[in-house]
Scaffold this motif. Sequence first.
Motif, PDB file in Angstrom:
ATOM      1  N   LYS A  65       0.693  -1.340   0.175  1.00 33.96           N
ATOM      2  CA  LYS A  65       0.041  -0.066   0.314  1.00 33.96           C
ATOM      3  C   LYS A  65       0.911   1.146   0.157  1.00 33.96           C
ATOM      4  CE  LYS A  65      -2.538  -0.781   3.577  1.00 33.96           C
ATOM      5  NZ  LYS A  65      -3.466  -0.279   4.208  1.00 33.96           N
ATOM      6  N   VAL A 125      -7.096   2.312  -2.960  1.00 38.66           N
ATOM      7  CA  VAL A 125      -5.231   2.342  -1.904  1.00 38.66           C
ATOM      8  C   VAL A 125      -5.585   1.072  -0.327  1.00 38.66           C
ATOM      9  CG1 VAL A 125      -3.349   2.581  -1.029  1.00 38.66           C
ATOM     10  CG2 VAL A 125      -3.321   3.474  -2.383  1.00 38.66           C
ATOM     11  N   ASP A 160      -5.540  -3.843   0.868  1.00 44.08           N
ATOM     12  CA  ASP A 160      -5.575  -4.393   2.180  1.00 44.08           C
ATOM     13  C   ASP A 160      -5.543  -5.670   2.313  1.00 44.08           C
ATOM     14  OD1 ASP A 160      -3.827  -3.541   5.214  1.00 44.08           O
ATOM     15  OD2 ASP A 160      -5.729  -4.103   5.822  1.00 44.08           O
TER      16      ASP A 160
END
Length: 542
Positions: free
Chosen positions: A95, A124, A128
Amino acid sequence: MSTVDVNPTVEPKRWLADIARPWRRLNGLAAGLVIADILPATGFALGLAMAIGALQQSPTAALPGLALAGVSLALRGLVAQAAVLTAGQGAAMVKRRVRGDLLTQLFAGRRPSGDSMTAVVDGVEALDGYYARFAPARLAAAVSPVLIIALCAVASPVAAGILTLTLIPFAFGMILTGTAAAAESRRQFLALERLSGLFLDRVRALPTLLSFQAEARTSREIARAADELETRTGRVLKIAFLSSGVLEFFSALSVALLAVYCGFNLLHLLPFPVPESLTLPRAFFVLAMAPEVYAPMRRLAAAYHERQAAEAAAASLVEAMPPAPAPARARRVPVTATAPAPALRFRGVTITYDDGVSPVHDFDLDVPAGAIVALVGPSGSGKSSLLHLLLGLAPLAGGEVEADGVALSQAGSFTDRVGWASQAPVVVPGTLGDNIALAARGASRESLQAVATLAGLDGDLDRVLDERGGGLSGGERRRLGLARALLKPAPILLLDEPTANLDAASKIALLPVIRAAARGRTTLIATHSAAVEAMADVVVRL
């Protein structure tokens, strides 16, 4: 910071794999730790099975098995914690790299800000869960069930066969729900992008909206976009809950089927012959391990929507992070016109707009080839309209304009033969060199540098400009327009108020630039400036 080389045509799945390649060892370690979870799980089941079998002798004989179960349980917690931390670290590094490259693109002004901020924040963050949960769970879901079934086969081959068969509807249910979630996740992310971009654009244009009293209409547009996002998000959640319910049902059904077999086998009540006779410890071990067969699949199912969200975001992130273009062979573009300057003739020209306003009536003018003509007069007298007429931006209601015998009514405009500098040159996100090069695509850097220097710009072609022209003063914006006019090899030059709203020093500094731009061209200048008027060969008062 290194940039990520991404081909815009790459599919999201491949992009997600390519972007994490520098950390493949770290991500592989996280997946390995998730798979290693089966070791303490097996120790826990084996310890309980040993303790249950030893209880028939004495409670003390069950202590070694309980100790093994306790140690395995503690070890399992440590392995799970290590897997979470390792996967989270890998996701954070991916990220950080993607966000850094996106911010570089944003501050370079190479992308609309609304889309960029949506990608930087929401796009972004959608990565995760993919790298921290889905990617490790995907490998574990493929490897762990096979290993666990193999361990169960040691205690009960029939139980291992039952577990293998029950995996089929489980996997089939995952495929169905995953396919349905993919399209809805993409639509949900696009709806989020549209809402973010719409909101940012409307905030930017707030003074204009207030001027035209468009608040109610804008509110309705934003409300419709918000309602669409709400609907899309609801559909994604609906599919996620449905998939969880389906998988839990098959998981519970499979464990119950195995429990029935083990119970009837222990009681010797099976209605069909089997090649084994289970003992209590073996049956307990198989039953304790049965949920572990489906645990990796359930973790994958729980994280499956993370994959869909990441792939939906990746489709936009790929566009937000274009690769540096392959260096093309530059061609030199001359600063002056390559075609001879034409003579212009205006005969009975009348310009009338759709609203009935007619700033020019029966205008006649002969412009010699290579002459500089200053069009002067009060605001609204039609100076700019005459220039716009040659660009096809103003309607020719009557009369005719000719350039070396070519009629405007037939050509539609002389845009391809015109170098144009308006009062407020358009600035696009990018570098100063990118903005100058709009006048002639493929111009060499040497040509760009030459016209920038000649126009009086600072010569730093790599200076970054945003879509509002941030970083340019009013005089520099005028010089940018003149630099474009210098770069384009056009025999006709049109300048609209090139010195308007500038201080005296800036006006004087621009005069040599205007002379250089007009050299070898037929030039029309709309102006209120006496200094510009003085340098003209012909002055036309409107």
